[in-house]
Design a protein around this motif. Structure first.
Motif, PDB file in Angstrom:
ATOM      1  N   TRP A 171     -19.636  -4.576 -35.468  1.00  0.00           N
ATOM      2  CA  TRP A 171     -20.262  -5.876 -35.706  1.00  0.00           C
ATOM      3  C   TRP A 171     -19.774  -6.486 -37.021  1.00  0.00           C
ATOM      4  N   ARG A 172     -19.665  -5.650 -38.062  1.00  0.00           N
ATOM      5  CA  ARG A 172     -19.216  -6.159 -39.360  1.00  0.00           C
ATOM      6  C   ARG A 172     -17.743  -6.587 -39.329  1.00  0.00           C
ATOM      7  N   MET A 173     -16.954  -5.946 -38.487  1.00  0.00           N
ATOM      8  CA  MET A 173     -15.524  -6.235 -38.444  1.00  0.00           C
ATOM      9  C   MET A 173     -15.138  -7.284 -37.405  1.00  0.00           C
ATOM     10  N   LEU A 174     -16.064  -7.697 -36.543  1.00  0.00           N
ATOM     11  CA  LEU A 174     -15.725  -8.595 -35.446  1.00  0.00           C
ATOM     12  C   LEU A 174     -14.910  -9.824 -35.867  1.00  0.00           C
ATOM     13  N   PRO A 175     -15.286 -10.513 -36.955  1.00  0.00           N
ATOM     14  CA  PRO A 175     -14.516 -11.721 -37.304  1.00  0.00           C
ATOM     15  C   PRO A 175     -13.053 -11.453 -37.625  1.00  0.00           C
ATOM     16  N   GLU A 176     -12.712 -10.198 -37.939  1.00  0.00           N
ATOM     17  CA  GLU A 176     -11.338  -9.884 -38.336  1.00  0.00           C
ATOM     18  C   GLU A 176     -10.506  -9.292 -37.201  1.00  0.00           C
ATOM     19  N   LEU A 177     -11.140  -8.991 -36.078  1.00  0.00           N
ATOM     20  CA  LEU A 177     -10.459  -8.227 -35.045  1.00  0.00           C
ATOM     21  C   LEU A 177      -9.678  -9.116 -34.079  1.00  0.00           C
ATOM     22  N   THR A 178      -8.609  -8.559 -33.549  1.00  0.00           N
ATOM     23  CA  THR A 178      -7.803  -9.207 -32.519  1.00  0.00           C
ATOM     24  C   THR A 178      -8.136  -8.572 -31.176  1.00  0.00           C
ATOM     25  N   PRO A 179      -7.736  -9.194 -30.063  1.00  0.00           N
ATOM     26  CA  PRO A 179      -7.978  -8.575 -28.753  1.00  0.00           C
ATOM     27  C   PRO A 179      -7.402  -7.166 -28.642  1.00  0.00           C
ATOM     28  N   GLN A 180      -6.255  -6.922 -29.290  1.00  0.00           N
ATOM     29  CA  GLN A 180      -5.650  -5.595 -29.221  1.00  0.00           C
ATOM     30  C   GLN A 180      -6.479  -4.564 -29.991  1.00  0.00           C
ATOM     31  N   SER A 181      -6.916  -4.931 -31.189  1.00  0.00           N
ATOM     32  CA  SER A 181      -7.668  -3.969 -31.994  1.00  0.00           C
ATOM     33  C   SER A 181      -9.065  -3.727 -31.447  1.00  0.00           C
ATOM     34  N   VAL A 182      -9.686  -4.756 -30.857  1.00  0.00           N
ATOM     35  CA  VAL A 182     -11.046  -4.586 -30.357  1.00  0.00           C
ATOM     36  C   VAL A 182     -11.063  -3.678 -29.133  1.00  0.00           C
ATOM     37  N   ALA A 183      -9.945  -3.637 -28.383  1.00  0.00           N
ATOM     38  CA  ALA A 183      -9.861  -2.750 -27.227  1.00  0.00           C
ATOM     39  C   ALA A 183      -9.941  -1.286 -27.651  1.00  0.00           C
ATOM     40  N   ARG A 184      -9.481  -0.980 -28.864  1.00  0.00           N
ATOM     41  CA  ARG A 184      -9.576   0.390 -29.364  1.00  0.00           C
ATOM     42  C   ARG A 184     -11.033   0.770 -29.623  1.00  0.00           C
ATOM     43  N   PHE A 185     -11.817  -0.206 -30.097  1.00  0.00           N
ATOM     44  CA  PHE A 185     -13.250   0.052 -30.269  1.00  0.00           C
ATOM     45  C   PHE A 185     -13.902   0.327 -28.910  1.00  0.00           C
ATOM     46  N   GLU A 186     -13.488  -0.425 -27.902  1.00  0.00           N
ATOM     47  CA  GLU A 186     -14.063  -0.222 -26.569  1.00  0.00           C
ATOM     48  C   GLU A 186     -13.851   1.212 -26.103  1.00  0.00           C
ATOM     49  N   ARG A 187     -12.636   1.705 -26.241  1.00  0.00           N
ATOM     50  CA  ARG A 187     -12.362   3.073 -25.805  1.00  0.00           C
ATOM     51  C   ARG A 187     -13.153   4.081 -26.642  1.00  0.00           C
ATOM     52  N   SER A 188     -13.284   3.827 -27.942  1.00  0.00           N
ATOM     53  CA  SER A 188     -14.060   4.729 -28.793  1.00  0.00           C
ATOM     54  C   SER A 188     -15.519   4.775 -28.343  1.00  0.00           C
ATOM     55  N   PHE A 189     -16.075   3.600 -28.000  1.00  0.00           N
ATOM     56  CA  PHE A 189     -17.442   3.558 -27.478  1.00  0.00           C
ATOM     57  C   PHE A 189     -17.566   4.430 -26.233  1.00  0.00           C
ATOM     58  N   LEU A 190     -16.668   4.247 -25.292  1.00  0.00           N
ATOM     59  CA  LEU A 190     -16.753   4.976 -24.029  1.00  0.00           C
ATOM     60  C   LEU A 190     -16.622   6.478 -24.247  1.00  0.00           C
ATOM     61  N   GLU A 191     -15.743   6.877 -25.153  1.00  0.00           N
ATOM     62  CA  GLU A 191     -15.585   8.299 -25.462  1.00  0.00           C
ATOM     63  C   GLU A 191     -16.883   8.883 -26.024  1.00  0.00           C
ATOM     64  N   LEU A 192     -17.463   8.189 -27.018  1.00  0.00           N
ATOM     65  CA  LEU A 192     -18.682   8.701 -27.649  1.00  0.00           C
ATOM     66  C   LEU A 192     -19.869   8.675 -26.686  1.00  0.00           C
ATOM     67  N   LEU A 193     -19.957   7.629 -25.865  1.00  0.00           N
ATOM     68  CA  LEU A 193     -21.052   7.564 -24.903  1.00  0.00           C
ATOM     69  C   LEU A 193     -20.953   8.684 -23.875  1.00  0.00           C
ATOM     70  N   ALA A 194     -19.747   9.004 -23.446  1.00  0.00           N
ATOM     71  CA  ALA A 194     -19.556  10.103 -22.496  1.00  0.00           C
ATOM     72  C   ALA A 194     -20.020  11.425 -23.096  1.00  0.00           C
ATOM     73  N   VAL A 195     -19.739  11.631 -24.390  1.00  0.00           N
ATOM     74  CA  VAL A 195     -20.223  12.837 -25.070  1.00  0.00           C
ATOM     75  C   VAL A 195     -21.752  12.846 -25.094  1.00  0.00           C
ATOM     76  N   GLY A 196     -22.363  11.693 -25.391  1.00  0.00           N
ATOM     77  CA  GLY A 196     -23.817  11.609 -25.427  1.00  0.00           C
ATOM     78  C   GLY A 196     -24.458  11.921 -24.094  1.00  0.00           C
ATOM     79  N   VAL A 197     -23.852  11.448 -23.003  1.00  0.00           N
ATOM     80  CA  VAL A 197     -24.387  11.727 -21.669  1.00  0.00           C
ATOM     81  C   VAL A 197     -24.385  13.224 -21.409  1.00  0.00           C
ATOM     82  N   GLU A 198     -23.295  13.880 -21.701  1.00  0.00           N
ATOM     83  CA  GLU A 198     -23.212  15.317 -21.433  1.00  0.00           C
ATOM     84  C   GLU A 198     -24.176  16.111 -22.304  1.00  0.00           C
ATOM     85  N   MET A 199     -24.436  15.648 -23.529  1.00  0.00           N
ATOM     86  CA  MET A 199     -25.387  16.349 -24.397  1.00  0.00           C
ATOM     87  C   MET A 199     -26.821  16.107 -23.962  1.00  0.00           C
TER      88      MET A 199
END
Length: 327
Positions: A171-199
């Motif tokens: 949220w703090r970085m949103l104004p500075e992000l490009t479509p390419q960089s924000v896609a990396r955040f998306e994948r990081s979210f999905l990775e961490l959420l998948a770990v949370g589901v299994e735990m």
């Protein structure tokens, strides 16, 4: 000299500058995230909201500050809609509690839960600050299978803290992000959420069994074709071309298909009794949901909730009246 990479669009919405009496209606009229109604809502204190949202690629990221509300997702809304994402709700400040299709939810701050818009729910929240991630159903099926276990699943502890920290930094970085960089955040979210589901759901197999698939198909048949009034074990066996023993095995964890249907009918009746209009006659609710008459509904409702439908409706109506008087 190369031009700077484009930043991502951020949609901001606030009712702060509107007269207090106009804020809720203005928010209701807003065509977001869909033109159709996603939830039936009722404020439980003077209403105000501040929202910011941005697309991360396939997912939608939302930050919300909103006053106390009740939220209801009804079966009829689900049947009429093709908007069925999985929402991950991260509670930074506030609490939420309610019933998510038979699973009790209590979400304190510092935790997050999964909310399946293809299944009914009824919950209330205090004034809150949340981050949310709207995950398309096909994408969620890849990262968090099986989807049947997600609705109301709560994740706490370090697994939740990791996701919340990522949301805050994004949220703090949103104004500075490009479509390419924000896609990396998306994948990081999905990775961490998948770990949370299994735990949060240890030992839950990601492999869908025959019984799991049949249960999902049976619930879809109830929601999309049969409806609660016509739903029965015989009708489901006929619609799905399976035996009664196969259907019973699919609903073993629900104490049988009849128990599941009764629970769904009673939850739907409870939603109708405390819906925003609260005007549908109890006899009409009973007939619509497949009870033989109002007395049949009343007996089952009292056994499940400890009071009659009429008393439940009156209790909720008094609570709403007190809230409105206080505001």
């Amino acid at each position: 000299m190369s031009s700077p990479a484009p930043s991502i669009p951020i949609l901001r919405y606030s009712t702060e500058d509107l007269p207090p009496e106009a804020r809720y209606e203005a928010w209701l009229a807003r065509d977001w995230p869909r033109s159709e109604r996603v939830y039936h809502t009722a404020p439980t204190e003077p209403f105000n909201v501040l929202m910011e949202s941005a697309s991360l690629g396939q997912t939608l990221f939302v930050r919300s500050e909103i006053t106390a509300m009740t939220w209801e997702r009804r079966s009829e809304d689900i049947r009429k809609s093709d908007f069925h994402p999985i929402i991950v709700n991260m509670m930074v400040r506030g609490t939420a509690q309610g019933d998510l299709d038979g699973r009790h939810l209590f979400e304190p701050d510092g935790t997050y839960h999964f909310h399946d818009l293809a299944r009914p729910s009824l919950h209330g929240s205090t004034a809150s600050l949340t981050y949310s991630l709207f995950v398309p159903r096909d994408l969620a099926a890849v990262w968090f299978p099986p989807l049947d276990r997600l609705h109301g699943l709560l994740v706490a502890g370090e697994a939740a803290a990791a996701v919340m920290e990522l949301a805050e930094r994004l949220w703090r970085m949103l104004p500075e992000l490009t479509p390419q960089s924000v896609a990396r955040f998306e994948r990081s979210f999905l990775e961490l959420l998948a770990v949370g589901v299994e735990m949060a759901a240890p030992g839950a197999s990601a492999r869908t069994t025959v019984e799991d698939a049949l249960r999902v198909a049976a619930i879809a048949a109830i929601d999309q074709n049969l409806g609660l009034a016509r739903a029965s074990a015989c009708e489901l066996c006929r619609a799905l071309n399976v035996s009664s023993d196969q259907l019973a095995a699919a609903f073993r964890a629900d104490c049988g298909v009849r128990s599941y249907i009764l629970t769904r009918r009673l939850e739907e009746a409870r939603s109708a009794l405390i819906g925003l209009k609260r005007k549908e006659p109890i006899g009409d609710i009973a007939h619509r949901l497949g009870f033989s008459d109002a007395a049949h509904l009343s007996r089952a409702f009292r056994q499940r909730f400890g009071m009659s439908p009429r008393a439940y409706r009156q209790l909720h109506g008094d609570a709403v009246a007190e809230s409105q008087a206080a505001s």
